[in-house]
Design a protein around this motif. Structure first.
Motif, PDB file in Angstrom:
ATOM      1  N   GLU A 192      -7.193  -9.999   2.238  1.00  0.00           N
ATOM      2  CA  GLU A 192      -7.179  -8.801   2.698  1.00  0.00           C
ATOM      3  C   GLU A 192      -6.272  -8.905   4.093  1.00  0.00           C
ATOM      4  OE1 GLU A 192      -9.876  -7.533   3.744  1.00  0.00           O
ATOM      5  OE2 GLU A 192     -12.009  -8.527   2.986  1.00  0.00           O
ATOM      6  N   TRP A 193      -5.795  -9.042   4.636  1.00  0.00           N
ATOM      7  CA  TRP A 193      -4.307  -9.509   5.367  1.00  0.00           C
ATOM      8  C   TRP A 193      -2.920  -8.652   4.359  1.00  0.00           C
ATOM      9  CZ3 TRP A 193      -2.047  -8.629   9.434  1.00  0.00           C
ATOM     10  CH2 TRP A 193      -1.327  -8.362  10.080  1.00  0.00           C
ATOM     11  N   LEU A 194      -2.500  -9.028   3.221  1.00  0.00           N
ATOM     12  CA  LEU A 194      -2.065  -8.326   2.406  1.00  0.00           C
ATOM     13  C   LEU A 194      -2.933  -7.141   1.885  1.00  0.00           C
ATOM     14  CD1 LEU A 194      -1.927 -11.571  -0.852  1.00  0.00           C
ATOM     15  CD2 LEU A 194      -0.184 -10.428   1.055  1.00  0.00           C
ATOM     16  N   ALA A 195      -4.031  -6.702   1.126  1.00  0.00           N
ATOM     17  CA  ALA A 195      -4.590  -5.554   1.036  1.00  0.00           C
ATOM     18  C   ALA A 195      -4.408  -4.747   2.454  1.00  0.00           C
ATOM     19  CB  ALA A 195      -6.438  -5.720   1.318  1.00  0.00           C
ATOM     20  N   ALA A 196      -4.127  -4.779   3.332  1.00  0.00           N
ATOM     21  CA  ALA A 196      -3.645  -3.843   4.851  1.00  0.00           C
ATOM     22  C   ALA A 196      -2.587  -4.017   4.907  1.00  0.00           C
ATOM     23  CB  ALA A 196      -4.536  -4.308   5.956  1.00  0.00           C
ATOM     24  N   ASN A 197      -1.827  -4.527   4.746  1.00  0.00           N
ATOM     25  CA  ASN A 197      -0.442  -4.497   5.032  1.00  0.00           C
ATOM     26  C   ASN A 197       0.189  -3.673   3.325  1.00  0.00           C
ATOM     27  OD1 ASN A 197       1.091  -5.569   6.646  1.00  0.00           O
ATOM     28  ND2 ASN A 197      -1.134  -6.698   6.740  1.00  0.00           N
ATOM     29  N   VAL A 198      -0.422  -3.770   2.360  1.00  0.00           N
ATOM     30  CA  VAL A 198       0.620  -3.213   1.261  1.00  0.00           C
ATOM     31  C   VAL A 198      -0.278  -1.257   1.165  1.00  0.00           C
ATOM     32  CG1 VAL A 198      -0.257  -2.930  -1.432  1.00  0.00           C
ATOM     33  CG2 VAL A 198       0.015  -5.127  -0.749  1.00  0.00           C
ATOM     34  N   THR A 199      -1.571  -1.321   1.554  1.00  0.00           N
ATOM     35  CA  THR A 199      -2.235   0.436   1.948  1.00  0.00           C
ATOM     36  C   THR A 199      -1.322   1.082   2.666  1.00  0.00           C
ATOM     37  OG1 THR A 199      -4.416  -0.649   1.606  1.00  0.00           O
ATOM     38  CG2 THR A 199      -3.970   1.596   2.705  1.00  0.00           C
ATOM     39  N   ASP A 200      -0.699   0.228   4.089  1.00  0.00           N
ATOM     40  CA  ASP A 200      -0.050   0.436   4.725  1.00  0.00           C
ATOM     41  C   ASP A 200       1.615   1.177   4.305  1.00  0.00           C
ATOM     42  OD1 ASP A 200       1.549   1.671   7.517  1.00  0.00           O
ATOM     43  OD2 ASP A 200       2.531  -0.511   7.659  1.00  0.00           O
ATOM     44  N   LEU A 201       2.009   0.232   3.005  1.00  0.00           N
ATOM     45  CA  LEU A 201       3.163   0.392   3.396  1.00  0.00           C
ATOM     46  C   LEU A 201       3.582   1.513   1.925  1.00  0.00           C
ATOM     47  CD1 LEU A 201       4.493  -3.548   1.946  1.00  0.00           C
ATOM     48  CD2 LEU A 201       4.866  -1.958   3.496  1.00  0.00           C
ATOM     49  N   PHE A 202       2.173   1.317   1.418  1.00  0.00           N
ATOM     50  CA  PHE A 202       2.903   2.928   0.297  1.00  0.00           C
ATOM     51  C   PHE A 202       2.050   4.389   0.932  1.00  0.00           C
ATOM     52  CE2 PHE A 202      -0.589   5.897  -0.887  1.00  0.00           C
ATOM     53  CZ  PHE A 202      -0.278   6.494  -1.816  1.00  0.00           C
ATOM     54  N   LYS A 203       1.613   4.247   2.249  1.00  0.00           N
ATOM     55  CA  LYS A 203       1.368   5.040   2.662  1.00  0.00           C
ATOM     56  C   LYS A 203       2.752   5.630   3.633  1.00  0.00           C
ATOM     57  CE  LYS A 203      -3.090   5.314   4.594  1.00  0.00           C
ATOM     58  NZ  LYS A 203      -4.111   4.222   5.937  1.00  0.00           N
ATOM     59  N   PHE A 217      -9.656  -3.588  -4.565  1.00  0.00           N
ATOM     60  CA  PHE A 217      -9.258  -3.783  -3.532  1.00  0.00           C
ATOM     61  C   PHE A 217     -10.578  -3.466  -2.880  1.00  0.00           C
ATOM     62  CE2 PHE A 217      -4.589  -2.609  -5.249  1.00  0.00           C
ATOM     63  CZ  PHE A 217      -4.175  -3.718  -3.840  1.00  0.00           C
ATOM     64  N   PRO A 218     -11.435  -4.240  -2.882  1.00  0.00           N
ATOM     65  CA  PRO A 218     -12.526  -4.284  -2.276  1.00  0.00           C
ATOM     66  C   PRO A 218     -12.481  -3.576  -0.201  1.00  0.00           C
ATOM     67  CG  PRO A 218     -12.344  -6.729  -2.653  1.00  0.00           C
ATOM     68  CD  PRO A 218     -11.408  -5.590  -3.429  1.00  0.00           C
ATOM     69  N   SER A 219     -13.135  -2.894   0.012  1.00  0.00           N
ATOM     70  CA  SER A 219     -13.670  -1.591   1.040  1.00  0.00           C
ATOM     71  C   SER A 219     -14.313  -2.615   2.328  1.00  0.00           C
ATOM     72  CB  SER A 219     -13.527  -0.884   1.210  1.00  0.00           C
ATOM     73  OG  SER A 219     -15.225  -0.374   0.650  1.00  0.00           O
ATOM     74  N   LYS A 220     -15.497  -3.738   1.210  1.00  0.00           N
ATOM     75  CA  LYS A 220     -16.401  -4.302   2.438  1.00  0.00           C
ATOM     76  C   LYS A 220     -15.562  -5.415   2.716  1.00  0.00           C
ATOM     77  CE  LYS A 220     -20.054  -1.785   0.891  1.00  0.00           C
ATOM     78  NZ  LYS A 220     -21.378  -2.111  -0.284  1.00  0.00           N
ATOM     79  N   LEU A 221     -15.326  -5.680   3.897  1.00  0.00           N
ATOM     80  CA  LEU A 221     -14.935  -7.064   4.360  1.00  0.00           C
ATOM     81  C   LEU A 221     -16.370  -8.584   4.228  1.00  0.00           C
ATOM     82  CD1 LEU A 221     -13.070  -8.292   6.218  1.00  0.00           C
ATOM     83  CD2 LEU A 221     -14.924  -8.279   7.855  1.00  0.00           C
ATOM     84  N   GLY A 222     -15.029  -9.315   3.336  1.00  0.00           N
ATOM     85  CA  GLY A 222     -16.306 -10.757   2.515  1.00  0.00           C
ATOM     86  C   GLY A 222     -16.197 -10.523   1.390  1.00  0.00           C
ATOM     87  N   GLU A 223     -16.408  -8.946   0.787  1.00  0.00           N
ATOM     88  CA  GLU A 223     -15.720  -9.293  -0.835  1.00  0.00           C
ATOM     89  C   GLU A 223     -15.067  -9.852  -1.113  1.00  0.00           C
ATOM     90  OE1 GLU A 223     -18.689  -7.275  -3.100  1.00  0.00           O
ATOM     91  OE2 GLU A 223     -19.744  -7.137  -1.368  1.00  0.00           O
ATOM     92  N   PRO A 224     -15.443 -10.333  -2.828  1.00  0.00           N
ATOM     93  CA  PRO A 224     -14.464 -11.182  -3.146  1.00  0.00           C
ATOM     94  C   PRO A 224     -13.221 -10.058  -3.893  1.00  0.00           C
ATOM     95  CG  PRO A 224     -16.446 -11.257  -5.140  1.00  0.00           C
ATOM     96  CD  PRO A 224     -16.591 -10.414  -3.959  1.00  0.00           C
TER      97      PRO A 224
END
Length: 234
Positions: free
Chosen positions: A51-62, A130-137
């Motif tokens: 989850e942390w990696l996904a959030a940060n990669v999205t920020d790096l993309f922006k 990159f699942p958007s729902k928290l807890g999705e695998p």
């Protein structure tokens, strides 16, 4: 090219201000200090790593998209006929050739970056990656997907900072771009997401922004700690 990832002139004009807001939210001064940035990239206690990696990669993309926005008007098919990072590094786009192989395409930097942003944007929007729902695998190969994305995003920094540094300086955005790059490098180092050789185009800049201790300095530091009486160690 996907129209939703084409950067308009209006976006380009607003990019410097946007980068400033991002950078000011993670550092206190314009001196490009890295102490708070180092804390920002660390995995918080109890946080899911993916989850942390996904959030940060999205920020790096922006951030990478806005970095390109700063030089958008200057990066044209005429001024940047290839996607390069200095004289020694050139990147080529690859795509399926319809016969089970890949076709290597040389293209202007502006087109390459537009393709890159479109491809990465599609990945970030893909619920299977990159699942958007928290807890999705997350997929089993999620870390490899992340590594591929940050490797691509770095190429935007590499081109912008080698081909358009004068534009960045003229706009007064050097400190903001440097801080964004520092944030990027601290993050990929924290999670071992890129090989050192892939950072070569900006190695000298990165070394100035984030100097590493030499072997002698490491030895000296270790000796200083081990020779300190236990009662006064900090």
């Amino acid at each position: 090219m996907a129209d939703d990832h084409v950067i308009s002139t209006t976006e380009a004009q607003a990019a410097t201000a946007a980068i400033s807001r991002i950078c000011n939210s993670i550092v206190d001064s314009s001196t490009l200090g890295s102490s708070r940035l180092k804390d920002c990239v660390k995995l918080p206690r109890g946080e899911d790593r993916n989850e942390w990696l996904a959030a940060n990669v999205t920020d790096l993309f922006k951030q990478a998209r806005m970095i390109f926005g700063i030089v958008y008007d200057a990066c044209t098919a005429e001024s940047c006929q290839t996607m390069s990072a200095g004289a020694r590094h050139e990147y080529f786009w690859t795509e399926e050739d319809g016969k089970g192989g890949q076709r290597i395409i040389e293209m202007p930097a502006c087109d390459y970056i537009d393709y890159l942003l479109s491809a990465v944007g599609d990945q970030l929007d893909d619920e299977t990656s990159f699942p958007s729902k928290l807890g999705e695998p997350f997929p089993p190969n999620f870390i490899e997907i992340v590594k591929s994305i940050v490797k691509r995003l770095f190429r935007i920094y590499a081109h912008v900072m080698t081909a358009h540094i004068e534009v960045i300086a003229t706009l007064g955005a050097i400190s903001h771009v440097n801080t964004s790059l520092k944030h990027f490098v601290l993050f990929i180092r924290e999670f071992d997401l890129m090989k050192q050789e892939d950072l070569t185009p900006l190695a000298s800049i990165i070394d100035r922004l984030l100097p590493r201790m030499t072997a002698a300095e490491v030895t000296q530091a270790v000796n200083a700690v081990t020779s300190t009486p236990p009662s006064v160690r900090r």
